[in-house]
Design an enzyme around this catalytic site. Structure first.
Site, mmCIF file in Angstrom:
data_model
loop_
_atom_site.group_PDB
_atom_site.id
_atom_site.type_symbol
_atom_site.label_atom_id
_atom_site.label_comp_id
_atom_site.label_asym_id
_atom_site.label_seq_id
_atom_site.Cartn_x
_atom_site.Cartn_y
_atom_site.Cartn_z
ATOM 1 N N TYR A 145 -50.471 -97.979 -82.581
ATOM 2 C CA TYR A 145 -50.955 -97.689 -83.940
ATOM 3 C C TYR A 145 -52.080 -96.654 -83.877
ATOM 4 C CZ TYR A 145 -52.738 -98.090 -88.573
ATOM 5 O OH TYR A 145 -53.155 -97.764 -89.831
ATOM 6 N N TYR B 235 -58.974 -102.966 -87.985
ATOM 7 C CA TYR B 235 -58.143 -103.100 -86.779
ATOM 8 C C TYR B 235 -58.952 -103.609 -85.586
ATOM 9 C CZ TYR B 235 -53.579 -102.113 -84.678
ATOM 10 O OH TYR B 235 -52.324 -102.216 -84.110
HETATM 11 P P1 NAI Z 1 -44.326 -109.327 -84.935
HETATM 12 O O1 NAI Z 1 -45.383 -110.340 -85.191
HETATM 13 O O2 NAI Z 1 -42.995 -109.522 -85.535
HETATM 14 O O3 NAI Z 1 -44.169 -109.087 -83.360
HETATM 15 C C1 NAI Z 1 -45.187 -109.338 -82.405
HETATM 16 C C2 NAI Z 1 -44.522 -110.052 -81.254
HETATM 17 O O4 NAI Z 1 -45.403 -110.241 -80.136
HETATM 18 C C3 NAI Z 1 -44.025 -111.453 -81.667
HETATM 19 O O5 NAI Z 1 -42.629 -111.556 -81.459
HETATM 20 C C4 NAI Z 1 -44.782 -112.364 -80.745
HETATM 21 O O6 NAI Z 1 -44.109 -113.569 -80.433
HETATM 22 C C5 NAI Z 1 -44.965 -111.451 -79.525
HETATM 23 N N1 NAI Z 1 -45.946 -111.980 -78.586
HETATM 24 C C6 NAI Z 1 -47.236 -112.359 -78.853
HETATM 25 N N2 NAI Z 1 -47.797 -112.860 -77.732
HETATM 26 C C7 NAI Z 1 -46.858 -112.771 -76.738
HETATM 27 C C8 NAI Z 1 -46.846 -113.101 -75.367
HETATM 28 N N3 NAI Z 1 -47.923 -113.647 -74.752
HETATM 29 N N4 NAI Z 1 -45.715 -112.880 -74.644
HETATM 30 C C9 NAI Z 1 -44.613 -112.345 -75.228
HETATM 31 N N5 NAI Z 1 -44.567 -111.992 -76.531
HETATM 32 C C10 NAI Z 1 -45.681 -112.205 -77.275
HETATM 33 O O7 NAI Z 1 -44.959 -107.951 -85.463
HETATM 34 P P2 NAI Z 1 -44.560 -106.406 -85.291
HETATM 35 O O8 NAI Z 1 -45.305 -105.706 -86.344
HETATM 36 O O9 NAI Z 1 -43.099 -106.262 -85.214
HETATM 37 O O10 NAI Z 1 -45.250 -106.031 -83.911
HETATM 38 C C11 NAI Z 1 -44.591 -105.382 -82.841
HETATM 39 C C12 NAI Z 1 -45.464 -104.300 -82.244
HETATM 40 O O11 NAI Z 1 -45.625 -103.265 -83.208
HETATM 41 C C13 NAI Z 1 -46.876 -104.752 -81.853
HETATM 42 O O12 NAI Z 1 -47.250 -104.116 -80.651
HETATM 43 C C14 NAI Z 1 -47.711 -104.209 -83.002
HETATM 44 O O13 NAI Z 1 -49.058 -104.017 -82.649
HETATM 45 C C15 NAI Z 1 -46.991 -102.891 -83.238
HETATM 46 N N6 NAI Z 1 -47.300 -102.230 -84.499
HETATM 47 C C16 NAI Z 1 -47.180 -102.909 -85.678
HETATM 48 C C17 NAI Z 1 -47.542 -102.306 -86.866
HETATM 49 C C18 NAI Z 1 -47.496 -103.054 -88.143
HETATM 50 O O14 NAI Z 1 -48.103 -102.604 -89.123
HETATM 51 N N7 NAI Z 1 -46.783 -104.165 -88.201
HETATM 52 C C19 NAI Z 1 -48.009 -100.886 -86.911
HETATM 53 C C20 NAI Z 1 -48.037 -100.247 -85.618
HETATM 54 C C21 NAI Z 1 -47.710 -100.908 -84.459
#
Ligand code: NAI
EC number: 1.3.1.9
Length: 272
Positions: free
Chosen positions: A149, A159
């Protein structure tokens, strides 16, 4: 459908529910002809939603806590067995900050939480890459993508510690990309995505207001999870085989726009 990933084998982390960016990547990778393993932290799987995705995409699930080296080693070994060969693409879609969850202001960050955030959201990327390289688990020309991000480059007060953690994630992509590129031509990039309405995104205080602001700044509007998935697919495909060590903005033009007319009007700034 373009069959961009026909015959390719992958590992997709982070599909928690239908809103997850990784969920959309899995759906598109399946459409484009890939076979892959889905993985998430064992605790996240208790919700069980990932089973529906696995069924829909003919994927098997291998649980792994991304901070645990043994789990990750098992993930790469098992994935190769399940898929019948070396891996061609990996999606790192993992992010979590306890400081954000507990609404702790940046200047008062709890350091145990900070370290946890680094381990889960950035160091896990290094661990995955190091294990893959040690096991020689990724094919030549393979592609690894992590999601980032823009707070890695510019300050967004909401953030907090994740800004520093994403800066580290992007740096790991560059540093590891050098070594893995030299040795095996494996590409490593980060995609810097628009604010997206997912569990991780919506957990951030003030996110809803900011989502609308970013949408009003970006000439194309915010990029949604499905278009982010499309972009990731291009990076996994052979069409981008010379792209590595980059942080690639996928944000509808937000990062290059100072201000938009829409926002000027909302501020009540009239042309003189
Ligand atoms: P999400 O909450 O659906 O996905 C995050 C995932 O990380 C979840 O599936 C969770 O179970 C997993 N996770 C957390 N701890 C873990 C661990 N110890 N081992 C394995 N998996 C673990 O949310 P999203 O938004 O799809 O996030 C995915 C990526 O996208 C993240 O890196 C987030 O920072 C990034 N991102 C998200 C944005 C947003 O606005 N949603 C913007 C830019 C980047």
């Amino acid at each position: 459908m373009y069959n961009l990933l026909k015959g390719k084998r992958g590992i997709i982390t982070g599909a928690l529910d239908q809103n997850s960016i990784a969920w959309k990547v899995a759906e598109k990778a399946h459409e484009e002809g890939a076979t892959f393993v889905l993985t998430n932290a064992p605790v996240a799987m208790r919700m069980g939603e990932i089973n529906a995705l696995a069924e829909k995409t003919n994927a098997q699930i291998v649980p792994a806590d991304a901070t645990n080296v043994d789990d990750l080693t098992n993930l790469f070994i098992q994935s190769q067995e399940i898929l019948g060969g070396k891996i061609d693409f990996v999606l790192h879609s993992i992010g979590m900050s306890v400081n954000i969850r507990k609404k702790i202001p940046y200047t008062e960050s709890n350091y145990d939480y900070f370290l946890k955030g680094i381990d889960v959201s950035a160091l896990s990327f290094h661990k995955m890459l190091a294990i893959a390289k040690k096991l020689d688990a990724i094919n030549e020309g393979g592609s690894v993508v992590a999601l980032s991000y823009m707070a890695a480059q510019r300050t967004y007060p909401f953030y907090t510690d994740m800004a520093d953690i994403k800066a580290m994630l992007e740096s790991i992509a560059r540093s590891f990309g050098y070594y893995y590129g030299l040795e095996k031509k494996v590409r490593i990039n980060t995609v810097s995505q628009s604010p997206t309405k997912t569990t991780a995104g919506s957990g951030i205080k003030g996110f809803g207001d900011f989502y609308d602001y970013a949408d009003a700044i970006a000439p194309l509007g915010n990029a949604d999870a499905a278009s982010c998935a499309d972009y990731c697919i291009t990076l996994f495909s052979d069409l981008t085989r010379m792209v590595t060590m980059q942080n690639l903005f996928h944000d509808g033009g937000y990062s290059s726009t100072g201000v938009s007319d829409v926002v000027m009007q909302k501020m009540g700034i009239e042309e003189k």
